[in-house]
Design a protein around this motif. Sequence first.
Motif, mmCIF file in Angstrom:
data_model
loop_
_atom_site.group_PDB
_atom_site.id
_atom_site.type_symbol
_atom_site.label_atom_id
_atom_site.label_comp_id
_atom_site.label_asym_id
_atom_site.label_seq_id
_atom_site.Cartn_x
_atom_site.Cartn_y
_atom_site.Cartn_z
ATOM 1 N N GLY A 3 0.875 -1.215 0.131
ATOM 2 C CA GLY A 3 0.026 -0.032 0.075
ATOM 3 C C GLY A 3 0.885 1.181 -0.123
ATOM 4 O O GLY A 3 2.101 1.200 -0.227
ATOM 5 N N ARG A 14 -5.819 3.884 1.862
ATOM 6 C CA ARG A 14 -5.939 3.166 0.625
ATOM 7 C C ARG A 14 -5.372 1.757 0.787
ATOM 8 O O ARG A 14 -3.936 1.836 1.266
ATOM 9 C CB ARG A 14 -5.687 3.551 -0.560
ATOM 10 N N TYR A 21 -4.484 -2.048 -1.590
ATOM 11 C CA TYR A 21 -4.575 -2.465 -3.071
ATOM 12 C C TYR A 21 -4.344 -4.069 -3.013
ATOM 13 O O TYR A 21 -3.658 -4.651 -2.262
ATOM 14 C CB TYR A 21 -3.357 -1.845 -3.658
ATOM 15 N N MET A 58 -8.876 -1.629 -5.695
ATOM 16 C CA MET A 58 -8.487 -0.471 -4.800
ATOM 17 C C MET A 58 -9.527 -0.533 -3.648
ATOM 18 O O MET A 58 -10.568 -0.543 -3.869
ATOM 19 C CB MET A 58 -8.419 0.857 -5.492
ATOM 20 N N ALA A 72 -10.490 2.042 -0.976
ATOM 21 C CA ALA A 72 -10.588 3.220 -0.438
ATOM 22 C C ALA A 72 -11.925 3.624 0.563
ATOM 23 O O ALA A 72 -12.869 4.098 0.004
ATOM 24 C CB ALA A 72 -10.523 4.127 -1.682
ATOM 25 N N PRO A 111 -12.605 7.644 -3.626
ATOM 26 C CA PRO A 111 -11.975 7.259 -4.829
ATOM 27 C C PRO A 111 -12.289 8.010 -5.987
ATOM 28 O O PRO A 111 -11.573 8.139 -7.078
ATOM 29 C CB PRO A 111 -12.294 6.032 -5.095
ATOM 30 N N ASP A 168 -1.327 7.269 -8.470
ATOM 31 C CA ASP A 168 -1.287 8.119 -7.321
ATOM 32 C C ASP A 168 -1.399 9.823 -7.739
ATOM 33 O O ASP A 168 -0.581 10.574 -7.045
ATOM 34 C CB ASP A 168 0.046 7.950 -6.520
#
Length: 323
Positions: A26, A31, A33, A46, A48, A55, A201
């Motif tokens: 991560g 967040r 992943y 993802m 979030a 998101p 990002d």
Amino acid sequence: MTPPAAAADFLAANGWEGADILPVAGDASFRRYFRVVAGDRSAILMDAPPPQEDPRPFIEIARWLGARGFAAPAIHGVDLDRGLVLLDDFGDIRMRETVDEQAGRATGLYEAAIDILIALHKHEAGPLAPYDRPVLHREANLLTEWYCPAVGIEADQAGYDAAWDKVFDAALAGPIVTVLRDYHAENLMLIGGTDTLGLLDFQDALAGHPAYDLVSLLQDARRDVDPALESVMLARYKRITGAGEDFDIAYHVLGAQRNAKIVGIFTRLWKRDGKLRYSALCPRVWRYLERDLAHPALAPVKAWFDANVPADMRGDPMVIFGQ
């Protein structure tokens, strides 16, 4: 990491029923992943989670970038209520490790990264909030809010604000472009093992000065960038775009502002969030900051630092705090 409870149903609804869900490293946010694997297919999930994460900015900017030919992950599924997003898998090969392990590829990959910014800056800024004076001040203040108290400094806040206010005009003049804001070697992926760089990002993007993302890339808080390479890449950008002395001034003003912000953020990650590794990154960021402060345009800010933060108080706040 345990996948979110709703992951299986979300994946099934988007054509990935029964897929394996594997954790992926991560970042510094809430967040998380996961890599989703089904046969020879893979994607990234993802997580979030609201209310800590939203998101939607990532989704909107990814689509904006993709529509203009930039390699942002395509979005394949969204559940905003649960904060789940299914997107392209760019693999695990980052520019960071590639240039660290294969020094001979550094120049070519940094050129590719600069050329992405050159192309991006040919477009009008996306539908984004402005990177304006209040934002610049708020970010710079992270240093006095977090770093100074952590190392026992009672800083002159009024003087700090006034010093920055004298230099920010340079960062507010000139063209307005999409500023990705976290554009560095750990967020650039070598897609499929090629030299094609994928973008990650960028959910905090704003509309601001084109020099900012060059600072992110060439004064990388997470790896040392040789000053000679920084100089060559700046020269490449300026030669191709026609940028002049005003760009140099903005680069160093935004460099100082960004590095002051990062020192504050990394201190906060250590002090508030218990992420100890970020404290140890601060000495590198201080070195970048001091290089930027040496530019004549930063004289008011340099004077404030000289008066408020002694040289032996510029470094790893956890180490300084322990002294």
